[in-house]
Design a protein around this motif. Structure first.
Motif, PDB file in Angstrom:
ATOM      1  N   THR A 242      18.209 -61.304 132.237  1.00  0.00           N
ATOM      2  CA  THR A 242      17.171 -60.702 133.099  1.00  0.00           C
ATOM      3  C   THR A 242      16.420 -59.778 133.137  1.00  0.00           C
ATOM      4  OG1 THR A 242      18.985 -61.476 134.783  1.00  0.00           O
ATOM      5  CG2 THR A 242      16.920 -60.649 136.040  1.00  0.00           C
ATOM      6  N   LYS A 243      16.577 -58.566 132.272  1.00  0.00           N
ATOM      7  CA  LYS A 243      15.965 -57.540 132.200  1.00  0.00           C
ATOM      8  C   LYS A 243      14.647 -58.130 131.198  1.00  0.00           C
ATOM      9  CE  LYS A 243      16.536 -52.555 130.152  1.00  0.00           C
ATOM     10  NZ  LYS A 243      16.778 -51.442 130.030  1.00  0.00           N
ATOM     11  N   ARG A 244      15.218 -58.688 130.028  1.00  0.00           N
ATOM     12  CA  ARG A 244      14.588 -58.455 129.065  1.00  0.00           C
ATOM     13  C   ARG A 244      13.265 -59.970 129.380  1.00  0.00           C
ATOM     14  NH1 ARG A 244      14.652 -56.470 124.070  1.00  0.00           N
ATOM     15  NH2 ARG A 244      13.351 -58.682 123.236  1.00  0.00           N
ATOM     16  N   LEU A 245      13.850 -61.095 130.204  1.00  0.00           N
ATOM     17  CA  LEU A 245      12.725 -62.388 131.133  1.00  0.00           C
ATOM     18  C   LEU A 245      11.774 -61.303 131.503  1.00  0.00           C
ATOM     19  CD1 LEU A 245      12.156 -65.261 131.276  1.00  0.00           C
ATOM     20  CD2 LEU A 245      14.219 -65.299 133.445  1.00  0.00           C
ATOM     21  N   LEU A 246      12.367 -60.381 131.976  1.00  0.00           N
ATOM     22  CA  LEU A 246      11.157 -59.904 133.388  1.00  0.00           C
ATOM     23  C   LEU A 246      10.334 -58.348 132.707  1.00  0.00           C
ATOM     24  CD1 LEU A 246      13.446 -58.229 136.592  1.00  0.00           C
ATOM     25  CD2 LEU A 246      11.866 -59.885 135.937  1.00  0.00           C
ATOM     26  N   LYS A 247      10.828 -58.122 131.398  1.00  0.00           N
ATOM     27  CA  LYS A 247       9.644 -57.569 130.543  1.00  0.00           C
ATOM     28  C   LYS A 247       8.959 -58.283 129.772  1.00  0.00           C
ATOM     29  CE  LYS A 247      10.655 -54.080 126.686  1.00  0.00           C
ATOM     30  NZ  LYS A 247      11.384 -52.782 126.475  1.00  0.00           N
ATOM     31  N   SER A 248       9.426 -59.754 129.266  1.00  0.00           N
ATOM     32  CA  SER A 248       8.538 -60.593 128.451  1.00  0.00           C
ATOM     33  C   SER A 248       7.458 -60.981 129.730  1.00  0.00           C
ATOM     34  CB  SER A 248       9.100 -61.200 127.593  1.00  0.00           C
ATOM     35  OG  SER A 248       9.677 -61.392 126.462  1.00  0.00           O
ATOM     36  N   THR A 249       7.909 -61.417 130.907  1.00  0.00           N
ATOM     37  CA  THR A 249       7.098 -61.785 131.852  1.00  0.00           C
ATOM     38  C   THR A 249       6.331 -60.573 131.989  1.00  0.00           C
ATOM     39  OG1 THR A 249       8.635 -63.362 132.291  1.00  0.00           O
ATOM     40  CG2 THR A 249       6.856 -62.489 134.541  1.00  0.00           C
ATOM     41  N   GLY A 250       6.174 -59.224 132.269  1.00  0.00           N
ATOM     42  CA  GLY A 250       5.240 -58.503 132.681  1.00  0.00           C
ATOM     43  C   GLY A 250       4.486 -58.293 131.290  1.00  0.00           C
ATOM     44  N   LYS A 251       4.395 -58.625 129.923  1.00  0.00           N
ATOM     45  CA  LYS A 251       3.499 -57.898 128.798  1.00  0.00           C
ATOM     46  C   LYS A 251       2.735 -60.078 128.543  1.00  0.00           C
ATOM     47  CE  LYS A 251       6.691 -56.082 125.636  1.00  0.00           C
ATOM     48  NZ  LYS A 251       7.913 -55.851 124.271  1.00  0.00           N
TER      49      LYS A 251
END
Length: 101
Positions: free
Chosen positions: A41-50
């Protein structure tokens, strides 16, 4: 039969259904997957933010000036049309006429 009656009808030890299910390989894989959920979830949110940052900056750099220029061109065309109507000139032909009839 007497041993079942003394333990309340339950089998003792690790022969129970629940203990067999919780020790199965499928249950272990499920527990491992559940423990990976916060990381994923953390990685997905980080990628979505980028991705959102890239889209927003691209729009600001490329899209916004285009929109401003198109608006400026529309205002210029409207002003030119008003001036031509005041001077009595015939309305200008469109640059790209429609298909022939």
């Amino acid at each position: 039969m007497a041993s079942l009656a003394r333990s309340g009808g339950r089998k003792s030890g690790s022969d129970g259904v629940i203990s067999r299910i919780s020790n199965s390989s499928l249950a272990k894989k499920g527990k491992a997957a559940a423990s990976d959920v916060p990381y994923v979830t953390k990685r997905l949110l980080k990628s979505t933010g980028k991705a959102a940052w890239i889209v927003a900056t691209t729009f600001i750099v490329l899209g916004l000036p285009l929109i401003i220029e198109m608006e400026r061109e529309a205002q210029f065309n409207e002003l030119e049309l008003q001036q031509n109507s005041l001077l009595g000139a015939p309305p200008a032909q469109p640059a790209f006429p429609g298909p022939p009839k």
